[in-house]
Scaffold this active site. Structure first.
Site, PDB file in Angstrom:
ATOM      1  CG  HIS A 105      56.054  85.468  81.708  1.00 29.08           C
ATOM      2  ND1 HIS A 105      54.831  84.965  82.597  1.00 29.08           N
ATOM      3  CD2 HIS A 105      56.865  84.065  82.511  1.00 29.08           C
ATOM      4  CE1 HIS A 105      54.389  84.011  82.469  1.00 29.08           C
ATOM      5  NE2 HIS A 105      55.986  83.010  82.553  1.00 29.08           N
ATOM      6  CG  ASP A 123      63.425  79.686  83.005  1.00 30.57           C
ATOM      7  OD1 ASP A 123      64.031  79.418  83.561  1.00 30.57           O
ATOM      8  OD2 ASP A 123      62.559  80.511  82.768  1.00 30.57           O
TER       9      ASP A 123
HETATM   10  N1  ACO Z   1      62.943  88.862  73.184  1.00 34.09           N
HETATM   11  C1  ACO Z   1      63.093  89.624  71.638  1.00 34.09           C
HETATM   12  N2  ACO Z   1      61.600  90.031  71.980  1.00 34.09           N
HETATM   13  C2  ACO Z   1      60.649  89.638  72.285  1.00 34.09           C
HETATM   14  C3  ACO Z   1      61.072  88.812  73.275  1.00 34.09           C
HETATM   15  C4  ACO Z   1      62.040  87.945  74.024  1.00 34.09           C
HETATM   16  N3  ACO Z   1      62.453  87.062  74.776  1.00 34.09           N
HETATM   17  N4  ACO Z   1      59.741  87.769  73.743  1.00 34.09           N
HETATM   18  C5  ACO Z   1      58.977  88.438  73.200  1.00 34.09           C
HETATM   19  N5  ACO Z   1      59.240  89.085  72.224  1.00 34.09           N
HETATM   20  C6  ACO Z   1      58.705  90.759  71.297  1.00 34.09           C
HETATM   21  C7  ACO Z   1      57.891  89.404  70.608  1.00 34.09           C
HETATM   22  O1  ACO Z   1      58.918  89.498  69.441  1.00 34.09           O
HETATM   23  C8  ACO Z   1      56.589  90.069  69.768  1.00 34.09           C
HETATM   24  O2  ACO Z   1      57.376  91.971  69.344  1.00 34.09           O
HETATM   25  P1  ACO Z   1      56.021  91.785  68.319  1.00 34.09           P
HETATM   26  O3  ACO Z   1      55.152  92.808  68.788  1.00 34.09           O
HETATM   27  O4  ACO Z   1      56.887  93.413  68.075  1.00 34.09           O
HETATM   28  O5  ACO Z   1      55.964  91.398  66.729  1.00 34.09           O
HETATM   29  C9  ACO Z   1      56.482  90.808  71.452  1.00 34.09           C
HETATM   30  O6  ACO Z   1      57.400  90.667  72.149  1.00 34.09           O
HETATM   31  C10 ACO Z   1      55.262  90.052  71.827  1.00 34.09           C
HETATM   32  O7  ACO Z   1      55.687  88.360  71.890  1.00 34.09           O
HETATM   33  P2  ACO Z   1      54.547  87.451  72.016  1.00 34.09           P
HETATM   34  O8  ACO Z   1      55.691  86.633  71.292  1.00 34.09           O
HETATM   35  O9  ACO Z   1      53.820  87.875  71.422  1.00 34.09           O
HETATM   36  O10 ACO Z   1      54.624  86.811  73.485  1.00 34.09           O
HETATM   37  P3  ACO Z   1      54.019  85.547  73.975  1.00 34.09           P
HETATM   38  O11 ACO Z   1      53.377  85.862  75.530  1.00 34.09           O
HETATM   39  O12 ACO Z   1      54.066  84.485  73.279  1.00 34.09           O
HETATM   40  O13 ACO Z   1      55.848  84.910  74.175  1.00 34.09           O
HETATM   41  C11 ACO Z   1      57.418  83.976  75.554  1.00 34.09           C
HETATM   42  C12 ACO Z   1      56.235  84.572  75.962  1.00 34.09           C
HETATM   43  C13 ACO Z   1      57.814  82.844  74.986  1.00 34.09           C
HETATM   44  C14 ACO Z   1      57.726  83.516  76.999  1.00 34.09           C
HETATM   45  C15 ACO Z   1      58.781  84.984  74.717  1.00 34.09           C
HETATM   46  O14 ACO Z   1      58.762  85.995  75.735  1.00 34.09           O
HETATM   47  C16 ACO Z   1      59.869  84.099  74.523  1.00 34.09           C
HETATM   48  O15 ACO Z   1      59.931  83.606  73.641  1.00 34.09           O
HETATM   49  N6  ACO Z   1      60.654  84.584  75.943  1.00 34.09           N
HETATM   50  C17 ACO Z   1      62.049  83.984  76.148  1.00 34.09           C
HETATM   51  C18 ACO Z   1      62.611  82.468  76.096  1.00 34.09           C
HETATM   52  C19 ACO Z   1      62.090  82.308  77.777  1.00 34.09           C
HETATM   53  O16 ACO Z   1      62.678  83.103  78.518  1.00 34.09           O
HETATM   54  N7  ACO Z   1      60.742  81.573  78.575  1.00 34.09           N
HETATM   55  C20 ACO Z   1      61.108  81.340  79.599  1.00 34.09           C
HETATM   56  C21 ACO Z   1      59.653  81.564  79.420  1.00 34.09           C
HETATM   57  S1  ACO Z   1      58.917  81.560  81.737  1.00 34.09           S
HETATM   58  C22 ACO Z   1      59.083  79.607  81.588  1.00 34.09           C
HETATM   59  O17 ACO Z   1      58.734  79.461  81.610  1.00 34.09           O
HETATM   60  C23 ACO Z   1      59.320  79.776  83.467  1.00 34.09           C
END
Ligand code: ACO
Length: 431
Positions: A308, A366
């Protein structure tokens, strides 16, 4: 928001600027950069708004490190346990918990707006039979501007109020009808003797051929799902609603924009994507393979339902949702649901894995909501429409707050241009 005595100093190119700082009632101080361009001839660069407060707001507060979510100061777990969705709607819209009379009046106003304009039936019929219910939601909610033109003047507080009530009241009917249309069943009209969640379940699952009895435990679980999704501060869809409405667009068009944004798998679409992922994993022995893919930088796969932007701890909504999932599956006698087994095992393995621990990636709301909705009989395509139904009150509360603010400006971000510098046009025969 109060101006405190603190200032931030910024030096660059031989210039020194002193920027005022503002203190919130909770959360970190913010540096007020509104005059930065005028005084310093520079912009700030923050794609994705990771360090930028785009507005002040008194509706919802999140402490991502503690895993805390407050609506008007009340913790979400207390609201999910002791309150119910329509009371939370009142709280978000008007700022305080209602008295018994205020609640009764509010519930009656919502209940008396649940029907859709009958001509909207023809609008539904124009969609392809296999349309995704979210596609129908974006279209139908946008079309409300045409059907309810008498509540589109944003400068009239009475029309704003009517539009707000209409949206909250009609959203269950709109979502249920999107579902009914997609499965080829007749629309079920709302029944005003039922509570909000029961009415929605009935409109989704009843058929004219026989009576439908709403199970009170399922209706309570549905209501809790609505409550847990009601608002979440300045997330992508809420910011979309605010940005769309900053131009003065009507509320129905703005909420349609919010629904479009929510559809994406990084936001509201994650609940559908999460259940599909759990099903694809299938059995706990395949979890390591998917964990390895999630960690692989060359693989775009991410663990859906994990991570998140703001929570760097357990999403507090996920805790309540997990408890609710156990209750619903227990009620329905589904104690060896393979998807739930995979979910529980995946959660355990991921939390212990250093990759997820270092990045503070925990289950979000979720992760468990899809399991409950699936057990209730909803297809995955309905998960995000249900999220939009619930989030509508949050969007509207944020929209109302913004419109009522006399200092409101059109949202207009700036950019760091990295394209070609100015060059002369070359005639086609000379290129
Ligand atoms: N699985 C694996 N790796 C992940 C995940 C994941 N679900 N989420 C983040 N990471 C990793 C990234 O690859 C990144 O790694 P790095 O630093 O080595 O490059 C690090 O964690 C940070 O990730 P960001 O993408 O910069 O985090 P951001 O805050 O932009 O993204 C998000 C947040 C979009 C929710 C992301 O965690 C994601 O895509 N999760 C899966 C989708 C999801 O469940 N969304 C629901 C959100 S809650 C809602 O809307 C109600």
């Amino acid at each position: 928001m109060a101006e405190n005595n603190k200032t931030a100093k910024l030096s660059f190119d031989g210039k020194e600027l002193e920027l005022p700082m503002l203190s919130p009632t909770a959360g970190p101080d913010v540096i007020d950069i509104r005059k930065l361009y005028a005084q310093g001839d520079v912009f700030t660069y923050d794609p994705g708004f990771t360090s930028t407060a785009a507005t002040d707001s008194s509706i919802t507060f999140i402490d991502g490190d503690k895993g805390e979510l407050l609506h008007r100061g009340y913790p979400i777990d207390q609201l999910a346990e002791k309150s119910h969705f329509l009371e939370v709607c009142y709280l978000l819209l008007y700022g305080d918990l209602p008295s018994a009379e205020q609640l009764e009046d509010f519930e009656s106003r919502v209940t008396n707006h649940t029907m859709l304009h009958e001509q909207m039936v023809y609008f539904y019929r124009g969609f392809r039979r296999d349309a995704h219910p979210m596609a129908i939601m974006v279209g139908v909610v946008g079309a409300m501007s045409a059907f309810y033109h008498d509540s589109t003047d944003i400068n009239d507080p009475w029309q704003r109020e009517v539009a707000s009530i209409r949206l909250i009241a009609k959203m269950p009917t709109i979502a249920a009808w999107a579902y009914k249309f997609s499965i080829g069943q007749p629309f079920v009209y709302p029944r005003n003797d039922l509570d909000y969640a029961s009415n929605f379940l009935r409109m989704c699952f009843a058929v004219p051929a026989e009576e439908y009895e709403v199970n009170p435990i399922l209706s309570r679980a549905m209501d809790r799902i609505f409550t847990l999704h009601a608002d979440h501060e300045q997330n992508a869809s809420t910011s979309t609603v605010r940005l769309a409405s900053s131009s003065g667009a009507n509320p129905f068009a703005c909420i349609a924009a919010g629904i479009a944004c929510l559809w994406g798998p990084a936001h509201g679409g994650a609940n559908q994507a999460c259940l599909e992922m759990l099903r694809e994993i299938g059995t706990p022995d395949r979890i390591p393979e998917f964990i390895a893919r999630a960690k692989d930088k060359d693989d775009p796969f991410r663990l859906m339902g994990f991570g998140h932007r703001v929570y760097k701890n357990f999403d507090p909504r996920a805790r309540v949702m997990k408890k609710s999932a156990d209750e619903v599956l227990d009620l329905l006698g589904i104690d060896n649901n393979p998807t739930l087994q995979v979910a529980k095992e995946l959660e355990k393995i991921a939390i212990e894995d250093p990759y997820f621990a270092e990045r503070k990636l925990y289950p979000n709301v979720d992760f468990y909501s899809g399991i409950i909705l699936d057990a209730m009989g909803f297809p995955t395509s309905m998960f995000t429409p249900i999220f939009s139904l619930a989030r509508t009150v949050g969007w509207i509360s944020q929209w109302k707050e913004m419109i009522a603010d006399p200092t409101m400006k059109i949202g207009r971000p700036r950019q760091l241009y990295i394209g070609a510098p100015m060059r002369d046009y070359v005639d086609v025969e000379d290129r």
